[in-house]
Design a protein around this motif. Sequence first.
Motif, PDB file in Angstrom:
ATOM      1  N   TRP A 212       0.944  -1.071   0.067  1.00 39.87           N
ATOM      2  CA  TRP A 212      -0.170   0.115   0.147  1.00 39.87           C
ATOM      3  C   TRP A 212       0.994   1.246  -0.098  1.00 39.87           C
ATOM      4  CZ3 TRP A 212      -3.854   1.335   4.377  1.00 39.87           C
ATOM      5  CH2 TRP A 212      -4.711   2.408   4.117  1.00 39.87           C
ATOM      6  N   THR A 213       1.289   1.653  -0.951  1.00 37.11           N
ATOM      7  CA  THR A 213       2.266   2.834  -1.451  1.00 37.11           C
ATOM      8  C   THR A 213       1.815   4.107  -0.919  1.00 37.11           C
ATOM      9  OG1 THR A 213       1.642   2.719  -3.719  1.00 37.11           O
ATOM     10  CG2 THR A 213       3.581   1.390  -3.119  1.00 37.11           C
ATOM     11  N   ASP A 214       0.467   4.384  -1.112  1.00 38.97           N
ATOM     12  CA  ASP A 214       0.080   5.692  -0.628  1.00 38.97           C
ATOM     13  C   ASP A 214       0.071   5.827   0.834  1.00 38.97           C
ATOM     14  OD1 ASP A 214      -0.750   6.345  -2.986  1.00 38.97           O
ATOM     15  OD2 ASP A 214      -2.560   5.883  -2.970  1.00 38.97           O
ATOM     16  N   ASN A 217       3.916   6.366   1.878  1.00 38.66           N
ATOM     17  CA  ASN A 217       4.369   7.445   1.719  1.00 38.66           C
ATOM     18  C   ASN A 217       3.860   8.659   2.683  1.00 38.66           C
ATOM     19  OD1 ASN A 217       5.727   6.919  -0.885  1.00 38.66           O
ATOM     20  ND2 ASN A 217       3.938   7.227  -2.136  1.00 38.66           N
ATOM     21  N   ALA A 218       2.511   8.167   2.993  1.00 39.98           N
ATOM     22  CA  ALA A 218       1.918   9.092   4.244  1.00 39.98           C
ATOM     23  C   ALA A 218       2.826   8.960   5.466  1.00 39.98           C
ATOM     24  CB  ALA A 218       0.538   8.960   4.446  1.00 39.98           C
ATOM     25  N   PRO A 226      -3.987   8.099   3.992  1.00 41.20           N
ATOM     26  CA  PRO A 226      -5.213   8.055   3.111  1.00 41.20           C
ATOM     27  C   PRO A 226      -6.414   6.924   2.985  1.00 41.20           C
ATOM     28  CG  PRO A 226      -3.518   7.321   1.810  1.00 41.20           C
ATOM     29  CD  PRO A 226      -2.896   7.493   3.272  1.00 41.20           C
ATOM     30  N   LYS A 229      -7.311   3.067  -1.921  1.00 34.16           N
ATOM     31  CA  LYS A 229      -7.759   2.879  -3.678  1.00 34.16           C
ATOM     32  C   LYS A 229      -7.213   1.771  -4.035  1.00 34.16           C
ATOM     33  CE  LYS A 229      -8.364   7.835  -4.380  1.00 34.16           C
ATOM     34  NZ  LYS A 229      -7.256   8.750  -3.929  1.00 34.16           N
ATOM     35  N   HIS A 230      -7.878   0.687  -4.469  1.00 31.09           N
ATOM     36  CA  HIS A 230      -7.351  -0.332  -5.081  1.00 31.09           C
ATOM     37  C   HIS A 230      -8.361  -0.796  -6.328  1.00 31.09           C
ATOM     38  CE1 HIS A 230      -6.044  -4.631  -5.697  1.00 31.09           C
ATOM     39  NE2 HIS A 230      -4.905  -4.131  -5.079  1.00 31.09           N
ATOM     40  N   ARG A 249      -7.700   0.374   6.343  1.00 33.10           N
ATOM     41  CA  ARG A 249      -7.136   1.470   7.079  1.00 33.10           C
ATOM     42  C   ARG A 249      -7.119   1.677   8.406  1.00 33.10           C
ATOM     43  NH1 ARG A 249      -8.479   7.641   5.651  1.00 33.10           N
ATOM     44  NH2 ARG A 249     -10.566   7.305   6.054  1.00 33.10           N
TER      45      ARG A 249
END
Length: 261
Positions: A212-214, A217-218, A226, A229-230, A249
């Motif tokens: 889960w790269t987003d 990054n966060a 965040p 989204k997939h 999440r």
Amino acid sequence: MYPFHYLRPTSVPEAQEQILLDSEAKFIAGGMTLLPAMKHRLANPSHLIDIGNLPELDSIEKRDIYLVVGAGTKHKTVASNPLVKSNIAGLAELAILIGDPQVRARGTLGGSLANNDPSADYPAAALALNANIVTDQRTIAVKDFFQGLYTTCLNEGELMKEVQFQIPLQSTYVKLKQAASGYALVGVFIAQYGPNEFNVAVTGVGDGVFRWTDAENALNKKQTIPALKHDQLIEDIHASGKYRAHMTRVLLEKALTQLTQ
Ligand SMILES: Cc1cc2nc3c(=O)[nH]c(=O)nc-3n(C[C@H](O)[C@H](O)[C@H](O)COP(=O)(O)OP(=O)(O)OC[C@H]3O[C@@H](n4cnc5c(N)ncnc54)[C@H](O)[C@@H]3O)c2cc1C
């Protein structure tokens, strides 16, 4: 079940010879996935080569920056091994959550990775822990290993020998169990390699395990996590894709509270 020949090699070289006996020969380790498939006539191997008790595949050792676990190591061994607990706590936490005591007593790391069930637990650990999968033919970086639903890059007859997990600063695994089977409805593995270096791998949610790269990054930028989204969320009688995404999440936030601050 269709008829088959059962062979029990006593060493890796013998297993490698026996797998060549027939193109339909297959390795069996714990049999926790392969035997049910055979019972339902979904698999029809000509020979079963039983590698479930080969000493060469059953080991746990620290080697340089890696914790190296033999492909034949049983889930219950990983769950209780002191080297695993002290070096990669998340891996031991994950193993104790697999199935039930019977499954943990027979199922193996290699069998789980080779099977690549989209709801299996070990693939999340392998992905988050930058693992290398060592076979009798080559060393495979984990990013190249999983290739979609129940598919890996292993060739027919290729024998997985060990998995090298890169030791993180800290790690943890949080799982929402599917009540009937114990498989992950959602599973989140987090590994931290530096102050701003988090790996987050998710299982049970998409058509295969993914990073889960987003969220990574966060976390690395100390921002709010965040929404997930997939493109290909699993939708089934157990949970909608939307619920799975939401719980991913929630579980990541829970995992973060379990890491030492
Ligand atoms: C009731 C039940 C509950 C379960 N719950 C969970 C769960 O909560 N989480 C979870 O992750 N899993 C779960 N499992 C699956 C379990 O973890 C199995 O151990 C795993 O899927 C397969 O491992 P195995 O050693 O039994 O492999 P097997 O069934 O023996 O083999 C599976 C496949 O892997 C191949 N293979 C095995 N070892 C090697 C090797 N060294 N090299 C190359 N190929 C190899 C075989 O040829 C076969 O194709 C559950 C299973 C059951 C029956």
